[in-house]
Scaffold this motif. Structure first.
Motif, mmCIF file in Angstrom:
data_model
loop_
_atom_site.group_PDB
_atom_site.id
_atom_site.type_symbol
_atom_site.label_atom_id
_atom_site.label_comp_id
_atom_site.label_asym_id
_atom_site.label_seq_id
_atom_site.Cartn_x
_atom_site.Cartn_y
_atom_site.Cartn_z
ATOM 1 N N THR A 64 0.825 -1.211 0.000
ATOM 2 C CA THR A 64 0.000 0.000 0.000
ATOM 3 C C THR A 64 0.860 1.262 0.000
ATOM 4 O O THR A 64 0.599 2.207 -0.749
ATOM 5 C CB THR A 64 -0.925 -0.003 1.233
ATOM 6 O OG1 THR A 64 -1.740 -1.168 1.170
ATOM 7 C CG2 THR A 64 -1.810 1.233 1.257
ATOM 8 N N ASP A 128 -7.868 -1.000 -2.835
ATOM 9 C CA ASP A 128 -8.335 -0.307 -1.637
ATOM 10 C C ASP A 128 -7.204 -0.231 -0.622
ATOM 11 O O ASP A 128 -6.430 -1.177 -0.466
ATOM 12 C CB ASP A 128 -9.505 -1.079 -0.993
ATOM 13 C CG ASP A 128 -10.775 -0.967 -1.799
ATOM 14 O OD1 ASP A 128 -10.911 0.014 -2.575
ATOM 15 O OD2 ASP A 128 -11.632 -1.859 -1.664
ATOM 16 N N VAL A 129 -7.143 0.880 0.087
ATOM 17 C CA VAL A 129 -6.208 1.004 1.210
ATOM 18 C C VAL A 129 -6.857 0.330 2.422
ATOM 19 O O VAL A 129 -7.994 0.653 2.781
ATOM 20 C CB VAL A 129 -5.932 2.494 1.515
ATOM 21 C CG1 VAL A 129 -5.083 2.654 2.770
ATOM 22 C CG2 VAL A 129 -5.261 3.156 0.313
ATOM 23 N N VAL A 131 -8.178 -0.518 5.998
ATOM 24 C CA VAL A 131 -8.639 0.476 6.984
ATOM 25 C C VAL A 131 -7.647 0.641 8.134
ATOM 26 O O VAL A 131 -7.631 1.682 8.795
ATOM 27 C CB VAL A 131 -10.035 0.129 7.555
ATOM 28 C CG1 VAL A 131 -11.091 0.279 6.483
ATOM 29 C CG2 VAL A 131 -10.050 -1.261 8.162
ATOM 30 N N HIS A 133 -4.409 0.728 7.776
ATOM 31 C CA HIS A 133 -3.137 1.276 7.280
ATOM 32 C C HIS A 133 -3.068 2.760 7.608
ATOM 33 O O HIS A 133 -4.083 3.460 7.556
ATOM 34 C CB HIS A 133 -3.044 1.062 5.767
ATOM 35 C CG HIS A 133 -1.642 1.192 5.235
ATOM 36 N ND1 HIS A 133 -1.025 2.404 5.053
ATOM 37 C CD2 HIS A 133 -0.737 0.255 4.852
ATOM 38 C CE1 HIS A 133 0.196 2.208 4.578
ATOM 39 N NE2 HIS A 133 0.391 0.908 4.449
ATOM 40 N N TYR A 136 -4.725 5.156 5.316
ATOM 41 C CA TYR A 136 -6.190 5.282 5.427
ATOM 42 C C TYR A 136 -6.527 6.399 6.410
ATOM 43 O O TYR A 136 -7.399 7.236 6.160
ATOM 44 C CB TYR A 136 -6.793 3.956 5.879
ATOM 45 C CG TYR A 136 -8.303 3.923 5.804
ATOM 46 C CD1 TYR A 136 -8.939 3.399 4.676
ATOM 47 C CD2 TYR A 136 -9.096 4.410 6.839
ATOM 48 C CE1 TYR A 136 -10.318 3.365 4.588
ATOM 49 C CE2 TYR A 136 -10.476 4.381 6.754
ATOM 50 C CZ TYR A 136 -11.083 3.850 5.637
ATOM 51 O OH TYR A 136 -12.457 3.826 5.550
ATOM 52 N N ARG A 137 -5.773 6.393 7.530
ATOM 53 C CA ARG A 137 -6.018 7.429 8.545
ATOM 54 C C ARG A 137 -5.712 8.821 7.986
ATOM 55 O O ARG A 137 -6.265 9.804 8.428
ATOM 56 C CB ARG A 137 -5.179 7.154 9.799
ATOM 57 C CG ARG A 137 -5.663 5.934 10.583
ATOM 58 C CD ARG A 137 -5.015 5.820 11.940
ATOM 59 N NE ARG A 137 -3.639 5.343 11.887
ATOM 60 C CZ ARG A 137 -3.307 4.053 11.751
ATOM 61 N NH1 ARG A 137 -4.244 3.126 11.634
ATOM 62 N NH2 ARG A 137 -2.040 3.694 11.727
ATOM 63 N N ARG A 140 -6.311 8.519 2.458
ATOM 64 C CA ARG A 140 -6.168 7.834 1.178
ATOM 65 C C ARG A 140 -7.045 6.592 1.160
ATOM 66 O O ARG A 140 -7.069 5.815 2.104
ATOM 67 C CB ARG A 140 -4.690 7.454 0.971
ATOM 68 C CG ARG A 140 -4.416 6.656 -0.282
ATOM 69 C CD ARG A 140 -4.437 7.441 -1.574
ATOM 70 N NE ARG A 140 -3.483 8.518 -1.532
ATOM 71 C CZ ARG A 140 -3.738 9.732 -1.995
ATOM 72 N NH1 ARG A 140 -4.895 10.006 -2.551
ATOM 73 N NH2 ARG A 140 -2.832 10.665 -1.925
ATOM 74 N N ARG A 141 -7.811 6.401 0.097
ATOM 75 C CA ARG A 141 -8.721 5.246 0.022
ATOM 76 C C ARG A 141 -8.317 4.257 -1.066
ATOM 77 O O ARG A 141 -8.610 3.076 -0.974
ATOM 78 C CB ARG A 141 -10.160 5.734 -0.237
ATOM 79 C CG ARG A 141 -10.742 6.548 0.930
ATOM 80 C CD ARG A 141 -10.920 5.668 2.176
ATOM 81 N NE ARG A 141 -11.452 6.430 3.304
ATOM 82 C CZ ARG A 141 -10.709 6.969 4.257
ATOM 83 N NH1 ARG A 141 -9.388 6.837 4.223
ATOM 84 N NH2 ARG A 141 -11.247 7.639 5.253
#
Ligand SMILES: CC(C)(COP(=O)(O)OP(=O)(O)OC[C@H]1O[C@@H](n2cnc3c(N)ncnc32)[C@H](O)[C@@H]1OP(=O)(O)O)[C@@H](O)C(=O)NCCC(=O)NCCS
Length: 158
Positions: A64, A128-129, A131, A133, A136-137, A140-141
């Motif tokens: 990712t 998908d990133v 959740v 990672h 994600y925070r 980035r999706r």
């Protein structure tokens, strides 16, 4: 066993120079791998035009985050300097036996995607990133994931 940094202080292709600015040790508590940071300058100049980093690790989070991050300051964009910097730092990855590498970017980041393509990266897909990672925070999706084998022929002609 502690990690041994093998990358040189200076890498050059006679158009851009990469000058080592930091070698960061791994931080297992934060899940961080050893990292090199290089400043990018035009060959022979000391004025920084961008930067590139290489994270040396193999855990699945690199699918990712990617192993390489780069940026070129706006006034200096448009000359494929990021591609050159990637090709140079790929040699450092090879010193560590790190191949293939993953490079990821936002799907809409055309300049970064072209950079990956020019160096010979193969687009594996858009993912998908997860959740959990850290990307994600940070919001980035989705990421495009390129697989790149340093030393493979780049597509600089395109
Ligand atoms: C990505 C980045 C490093 C590339 O810088 P660069 O090496 O100067 O790249 P260039 O401007 O020469 O562009 C590379 C290619 O993208 C194309 N490109 C650049 N901006 C573009 C845009 N807005 N739309 C479409 N294509 C674009 C160029 O035409 C060129 O294509 P080519 O290979 O067919 O000639 C730079 O845009 C940047 O610093 N962006 C912000 C940070 C970032 O996104 N880093 C990557 C995170 S993964």
């Amino acid at each position: 066993m502690s990690f041994e940094f093998l990358g040189p202080e200076l890498l050059t292709d006679l158009v851009v120079d990469l000058r080592l600015t930091a070698r960061k040790e791994a931080d297992p508590l934060k899940g961080h791998s050893p990292m090199y940071e290089y400043g990018i300058t035009l060959h022979g100049s000391k004025a920084r035009i961008g930067g590139i980093n290489l994270r040396v690790g193999t855990d699945p989070s690199f699918l990712t985050s990617g192993h390489i991050g780069y940026g070129i300051d706006e006034p200096y964009r448009g000359h494929h300097y990021a591609s050159r910097a990637c090709l140079l730092i790929g040699n450092v990855a090879l010193l560590h036996g790190l191949t293939p590498l993953f490079i990821t970017c936002a799907p809409e980041n055309i300049a970064s995607r072209r950079t990956c393509e020019r160096i010979g990266g193969k687009l594996l897909g858009t993912y998908d990133v997860p959740v959990d990672h850290e990307m994600y925070r940070r919001g980035r999706r989705r990421v495009c994931r390129y697989e790149w084998r340093p030393g493979s022929p780049p597509r600089l002609g395109r």
